[in-house]
Write a protein that holds these residues in place. Structure first.
Motif, mmCIF file in Angstrom:
data_model
loop_
_atom_site.group_PDB
_atom_site.id
_atom_site.type_symbol
_atom_site.label_atom_id
_atom_site.label_comp_id
_atom_site.label_asym_id
_atom_site.label_seq_id
_atom_site.Cartn_x
_atom_site.Cartn_y
_atom_site.Cartn_z
ATOM 1 N N ALA A 1 0.834 -1.205 0.000
ATOM 2 C CA ALA A 1 0.000 0.000 0.000
ATOM 3 C C ALA A 1 0.869 1.256 0.000
ATOM 4 O O ALA A 1 0.586 2.229 -0.712
ATOM 5 C CB ALA A 1 -0.926 -0.008 1.215
ATOM 6 N N ALA A 2 1.952 1.234 0.787
ATOM 7 C CA ALA A 2 2.860 2.380 0.845
ATOM 8 C C ALA A 2 3.538 2.613 -0.500
ATOM 9 O O ALA A 2 3.728 3.766 -0.928
ATOM 10 C CB ALA A 2 3.909 2.161 1.935
ATOM 11 N N GLN A 3 3.891 1.537 -1.190
ATOM 12 C CA GLN A 3 4.508 1.667 -2.507
ATOM 13 C C GLN A 3 3.558 2.329 -3.510
ATOM 14 O O GLN A 3 3.975 3.154 -4.334
ATOM 15 C CB GLN A 3 4.940 0.299 -3.018
ATOM 16 C CG GLN A 3 6.141 -0.280 -2.289
ATOM 17 C CD GLN A 3 6.412 -1.717 -2.684
ATOM 18 O OE1 GLN A 3 5.833 -2.233 -3.653
ATOM 19 N NE2 GLN A 3 7.285 -2.379 -1.947
ATOM 20 N N PRO B 1 -3.837 7.912 7.473
ATOM 21 C CA PRO B 1 -4.335 6.552 7.676
ATOM 22 C C PRO B 1 -5.516 6.228 6.772
ATOM 23 O O PRO B 1 -5.640 5.104 6.283
ATOM 24 C CB PRO B 1 -4.742 6.548 9.153
ATOM 25 C CG PRO B 1 -3.856 7.565 9.787
ATOM 26 C CD PRO B 1 -3.707 8.644 8.755
ATOM 27 N N GLU B 2 -6.381 7.217 6.547
ATOM 28 C CA GLU B 2 -7.554 6.992 5.687
ATOM 29 C C GLU B 2 -7.139 6.698 4.248
ATOM 30 O O GLU B 2 -7.734 5.859 3.574
ATOM 31 C CB GLU B 2 -8.471 8.209 5.739
ATOM 32 C CG GLU B 2 -9.161 8.436 7.071
ATOM 33 C CD GLU B 2 -8.244 9.025 8.126
ATOM 34 O OE1 GLU B 2 -8.587 8.934 9.327
ATOM 35 O OE2 GLU B 2 -7.185 9.583 7.762
ATOM 36 N N LEU B 3 -6.081 7.387 3.786
ATOM 37 C CA LEU B 3 -5.608 7.172 2.414
ATOM 38 C C LEU B 3 -4.924 5.817 2.289
ATOM 39 O O LEU B 3 -5.116 5.099 1.292
ATOM 40 C CB LEU B 3 -4.644 8.299 2.020
ATOM 41 C CG LEU B 3 -4.412 8.520 0.517
ATOM 42 C CD1 LEU B 3 -5.721 8.792 -0.205
ATOM 43 C CD2 LEU B 3 -3.425 9.666 0.296
ATOM 44 N N LEU B 4 -4.129 5.460 3.287
ATOM 45 C CA LEU B 4 -3.480 4.151 3.257
ATOM 46 C C LEU B 4 -4.517 3.036 3.313
ATOM 47 O O LEU B 4 -4.366 2.001 2.652
ATOM 48 C CB LEU B 4 -2.505 4.030 4.431
ATOM 49 C CG LEU B 4 -1.553 2.829 4.405
ATOM 50 C CD1 LEU B 4 -0.624 2.893 3.204
ATOM 51 C CD2 LEU B 4 -0.733 2.776 5.686
ATOM 52 N N GLN C 1 -5.833 -4.220 9.121
ATOM 53 C CA GLN C 1 -7.291 -4.323 9.116
ATOM 54 C C GLN C 1 -7.881 -4.681 10.475
ATOM 55 O O GLN C 1 -9.005 -4.279 10.784
ATOM 56 C CB GLN C 1 -7.734 -5.358 8.068
ATOM 57 C CG GLN C 1 -7.415 -4.981 6.627
ATOM 58 C CD GLN C 1 -6.013 -5.401 6.191
ATOM 59 O OE1 GLN C 1 -5.139 -5.649 7.008
ATOM 60 N NE2 GLN C 1 -5.807 -5.490 4.890
ATOM 61 N N ILE C 2 -7.183 -5.455 11.289
ATOM 62 C CA ILE C 2 -7.784 -5.933 12.540
ATOM 63 C C ILE C 2 -7.373 -5.083 13.750
ATOM 64 O O ILE C 2 -7.433 -5.543 14.887
ATOM 65 C CB ILE C 2 -7.457 -7.413 12.813
ATOM 66 C CG1 ILE C 2 -5.951 -7.619 13.027
ATOM 67 C CG2 ILE C 2 -7.966 -8.297 11.694
ATOM 68 C CD1 ILE C 2 -5.606 -9.020 13.501
ATOM 69 N N SER C 3 -7.030 -3.831 13.499
ATOM 70 C CA SER C 3 -6.548 -2.977 14.595
ATOM 71 C C SER C 3 -7.557 -2.871 15.737
ATOM 72 O O SER C 3 -7.174 -2.715 16.899
ATOM 73 C CB SER C 3 -6.202 -1.583 14.066
ATOM 74 O OG SER C 3 -7.320 -1.001 13.410
#
Length: 205
Positions: free
Chosen positions: A111-113, A131-134, A165-167
């Motif tokens: 995702a960062a790439q 965080p929303e964009l990532l 996803q499971i934060s």
């Protein structure tokens, strides 16, 4: 093979219970380190499962999604995965996501790439990364965040599964190993989840 049967049973139980999205960890990015004959057997099992299960999934309105780096698989297996996703893409009853050659750290790095490429092309300012964009770039981004993470085998670790996803997912651990995971275990997990007080970092409700 017993584990594959448990997957089938769990899909059916989730559909009956009204679960919207079920994700199973079928093959991690670290599983390539296992003995070659074991890896080969798993690959053959994947092919058999696709041939046997996809028609029933489609008939019952279940959408099949694969997440992970599919490029590492053979052309035959990758093609069958793509065909299965295409065949079931319009189904609305439930989403069944299968994580293959997947790792949570890989997912976040991937995702960062994607965001880094946007910055490099001039389409995104680094300060705009949030965080929303990532969240929009990680696997399963089109679905709601997971509510419940079931860990079998008595292990008290995430094992690099859906780290982003499971934060705020609720964790439920059972000593039962996955091949023996039964409908009773499934309903026990749901009952326990229903009794949780989910605060998402806030005060007690």
């Amino acid at each position: 093979k017993q584990g594959a049967k448990t997957v089938r049973d769990t899909v059916e139980n989730c559909a009956r219970a009204g679960v919207e999205v079920l994700t199973v960890y079928a093959f991690s990015s670290e599983n390539w380190r296992r003995p070659q004959d074991e890896v080969n057997a798993l690959m053959n099992l994947f092919l058999e499962a696709l041939a046997d299960e996809v028609p029933d999934l489609h008939k019952n309105g279940i959408r099949l999604v694969f997440i992970g780096d599919l490029s590492a698989f053979s052309d035959e297996l990758r093609d069958k995965m793509q065909q299965a996703m295409k065949q079931t893409a319009g189904n609305k009853q439930m989403v069944f996501a299968v994580a293959v050659n997947y790792g949570g750290q890989w997912d976040i790095a991937n995702a960062a790439q994607q965001l880094a490429r946007q910055v490099k092309s001039g389409g995104l300012e680094p300060e705009a990364i949030s965080p929303e964009l990532l969240q929009q770039k990680v696997a399963l981004a089109e679905f709601p965040p997971p509510d419940l993470c079931i860990r079998t085998g008595g292990e008290h670790r995430i094992s690099n599964f859906l780290l982003w996803q499971i934060s705020y997912a609720e964790l439920w651990v059972t000593e039962t190993y996955w091949p023996d995971f039964s409908v009773n275990d499934f309903w026990q997990a749901l009952r326990d989840f229903a009794a949780r007080d989910r605060r998402f970092g806030g005060l007690k409700g």
